[in-house]
Scaffold this active site. Structure first.
Site, short mmCIF file in Angstrom:
data_model
loop_
_atom_site.label_atom_id
_atom_site.label_comp_id
_atom_site.label_asym_id
_atom_site.label_seq_id
_atom_site.Cartn_x
_atom_site.Cartn_y
_atom_site.Cartn_z
N LYS A 229 -20.69 2.59 75.80
CA LYS A 229 -22.09 2.50 75.37
C LYS A 229 -22.30 2.96 73.92
O LYS A 229 -23.15 2.43 73.22
CB LYS A 229 -22.99 3.32 76.30
CG LYS A 229 -23.11 2.72 77.70
CD LYS A 229 -24.03 3.55 78.58
CE LYS A 229 -23.93 3.10 80.02
NZ LYS A 229 -24.78 3.89 80.91
N ASN B 219 -26.80 -0.02 76.42
CA ASN B 219 -26.25 -0.57 77.67
C ASN B 219 -26.61 -2.04 77.84
O ASN B 219 -26.21 -2.68 78.80
CB ASN B 219 -26.73 0.23 78.89
CG ASN B 219 -28.16 -0.09 79.25
OD1 ASN B 219 -28.96 -0.50 78.39
ND2 ASN B 219 -28.52 0.08 80.51
N ARG C 19 -21.49 22.49 81.73
CA ARG C 19 -20.28 23.32 81.81
C ARG C 19 -19.86 23.73 80.42
O ARG C 19 -19.65 24.90 80.13
CB ARG C 19 -19.20 22.46 82.49
CG ARG C 19 -18.08 23.16 83.11
CD ARG C 19 -17.27 22.20 83.96
NE ARG C 19 -16.89 20.97 83.23
CZ ARG C 19 -16.14 20.01 83.73
NH1 ARG C 19 -15.69 20.11 84.96
NH2 ARG C 19 -15.85 18.95 83.02
N THR C 20 -19.74 22.76 79.51
CA THR C 20 -19.46 23.06 78.10
C THR C 20 -20.82 23.19 77.42
O THR C 20 -21.44 22.20 77.03
CB THR C 20 -18.66 21.91 77.46
OG1 THR C 20 -17.60 21.54 78.35
CG2 THR C 20 -18.11 22.29 76.11
P1 NDP Z 1 -19.54 11.56 81.00
O1 NDP Z 1 -18.09 11.52 81.30
O2 NDP Z 1 -20.05 11.12 79.67
O3 NDP Z 1 -20.09 13.06 81.22
C1 NDP Z 1 -19.71 13.81 82.33
C2 NDP Z 1 -20.54 15.09 82.41
O4 NDP Z 1 -20.30 15.67 83.70
C3 NDP Z 1 -20.21 16.14 81.38
O5 NDP Z 1 -21.41 16.77 80.98
C4 NDP Z 1 -19.27 17.09 82.15
O6 NDP Z 1 -19.30 18.43 81.65
C5 NDP Z 1 -19.90 17.05 83.51
N1 NDP Z 1 -18.99 17.40 84.63
C6 NDP Z 1 -17.93 16.70 85.07
N2 NDP Z 1 -17.38 17.31 86.15
C7 NDP Z 1 -18.12 18.42 86.39
C8 NDP Z 1 -18.06 19.47 87.36
N3 NDP Z 1 -17.13 19.48 88.34
N4 NDP Z 1 -18.98 20.44 87.30
C9 NDP Z 1 -19.93 20.45 86.33
N5 NDP Z 1 -20.05 19.48 85.38
C10 NDP Z 1 -19.15 18.49 85.40
O7 NDP Z 1 -20.21 10.71 82.20
P2 NDP Z 1 -21.63 9.95 82.15
O8 NDP Z 1 -22.62 10.85 81.54
O9 NDP Z 1 -21.47 8.59 81.59
O10 NDP Z 1 -21.94 9.72 83.73
C11 NDP Z 1 -22.30 10.79 84.59
C12 NDP Z 1 -22.69 10.26 85.97
O11 NDP Z 1 -23.88 9.49 85.93
C13 NDP Z 1 -21.63 9.36 86.62
O12 NDP Z 1 -21.48 9.78 87.97
C14 NDP Z 1 -22.22 7.98 86.57
O13 NDP Z 1 -21.79 7.18 87.64
C15 NDP Z 1 -23.73 8.28 86.67
N6 NDP Z 1 -24.59 7.24 86.10
C16 NDP Z 1 -25.46 6.57 86.92
C17 NDP Z 1 -26.31 5.60 86.43
C18 NDP Z 1 -27.25 4.88 87.36
O14 NDP Z 1 -27.82 3.86 86.95
N7 NDP Z 1 -27.49 5.40 88.53
C19 NDP Z 1 -26.30 5.22 84.99
C20 NDP Z 1 -25.37 6.00 84.21
C21 NDP Z 1 -24.54 6.95 84.76
P3 NDP Z 1 -18.39 18.86 80.38
O15 NDP Z 1 -19.14 18.37 79.17
O16 NDP Z 1 -18.33 20.33 80.46
O17 NDP Z 1 -17.06 18.19 80.54
#
Ligand code: NDP
Length: 269
Positions: free
Chosen positions: A66, A87, A151-152
């Site tokens: 994206k 998107n 988390r971060t």
């Molecule tokens: P990214 O990989 O960009 O970001 C992931 C985020 O999740 C980060 O902030 C990360 O923290 C955090 N994270 C991952 N694992 C954990 C954990 N165990 N505990 C706490 N925090 C955690 O992913 P996206 O932002 O692109 O997507 C996130 C979710 O949103 C996905 O599940 C996706 O499927 C969903 N989504 C749904 C949509 C819909 O239309 N329903 C549209 C877009 C996304 P850190 O920075 O510390 O690593």
């Protein structure tokens, strides 16, 4: 002639977008095709050029492309600029136009489908990745006060810094949430993909609160936690997915699908 569209991502096998857009096309009588395409991680731009040269009219873009998609656009909507991510791409003559419909999809699902008004509500947004970043401005514009927990924590601080002076968007660590209560808690982390739960304290939900997990397709650990903690409403992200797709479809075809019957059908299946 059939107009061609696609969704590009990596991975993409799980995508429900082709099914949703086919249902929209059938409902509105639009003659379109829509397929899912996996681009190599270093091959997004090449894939877009291929689609353009083959006469596609536009495409959706999902994880992890994206941000790259946004940078390829010569014209960007305000909401794409706010998210710095696109998107939805529209191929017009030699130009690529970019929009971001994720935030609008979330707001429509929360306010219209779930009947939960956002104005003056205290929202906790978990996560600071692409999904979280894409919905902060729309939540802010809808009148919610927002705490972003990640988390971060530096990543959450980075997003909150965009709102400095507005007084309603703050960054916190999960530990700092102890004792705080919210009207709305959104899980925009990818923790549910790994069946994990961010480290949330007890007592997070105010009376009448909505718990919203952007993930869809199954009961997530966050949804289970929210029910146990007494959240009044618990929702997954299927409504957001359908609503963001409807908004893309509208931008491409100038026809707005009726999402309710489609959401019902998807829930039944
Ligand atoms: P990214 O990989 O960009 O970001 C992931 C985020 O999740 C980060 O902030 C990360 O923290 C955090 N994270 C991952 N694992 C954990 C954990 N165990 N505990 C706490 N925090 C955690 O992913 P996206 O932002 O692109 O997507 C996130 C979710 O949103 C996905 O599940 C996706 O499927 C969903 N989504 C749904 C949509 C819909 O239309 N329903 C549209 C877009 C996304 P850190 O920075 O510390 O690593």
């Amino acid at each position: 002639m059939t107009d061609k569209y696609a969704v590009i991502g990596n991975p993409i096998a799980h995508s429900k977008s082709p099914l949703i857009h086919r249902m929209f096309a059938e409902q509105t009588g639009q003659d379109i095709s829509y397929e899912k395409i996996e681009a190599p991680l270093d091959g997004f731009a090449t894939m877009v050029e291929r689609l353009r040269s083959e006469g596609y009219k536009g495409c959706n873009v999902t994880v992890p492309f994206k941000f790259e998609a946004f940078k390829m656009c010569v014209m960007q909507t305000g909401r794409a600029r706010e998210a710095r991510a696109a998107n939805t791409l529209l191929f017009r003559d030699s130009e690529i136009w970019g929009d971001n419909t994720d935030g609008a999809g979330l707001i429509t699902d929360i306010e219209q489908n779930l009947g939960f008004k956002l104005m003056f509500k205290d929202a906790l947004l978990m996560g600071a990745g692409g999904a979280a970043h894409g919905v902060v401005w729309p939540l802010f514009n809808a009148g919610a006060g927002i705490v972003i927990a990640n988390r971060t924590v530096e990543k959450a601080q980075h997003i909150a810094a965009e709102f400095e002076g507005a007084g309603t968007v703050f960054a916190r660590s999960y530990e700092e949430l102890a004792g705080k209560r919210f009207d709305l808690v959104i899980n925009a982390t990818s923790s549910s993909l790994a069946d994990a739960l961010p480290p949330l304290p007890d007592g997070l939900f105010k009376p009448g609160a909505l718990a919203y997990d952007m993930m869809y397709g199954r009961e997530t650990p966050f949804m289970k936690f929210a029910r146990e903690q007494g959240a009044a409403l618990v929702a997954d992200g299927l409504g957001m997915l359908v609503e963001q797709a409807a908004e893309s479809f509208y931008k491409w075809r100038d026809v707005r699908p009726d999402t309710r019957p489609i959401l019902e059908k998807l829930r039944q299946s």
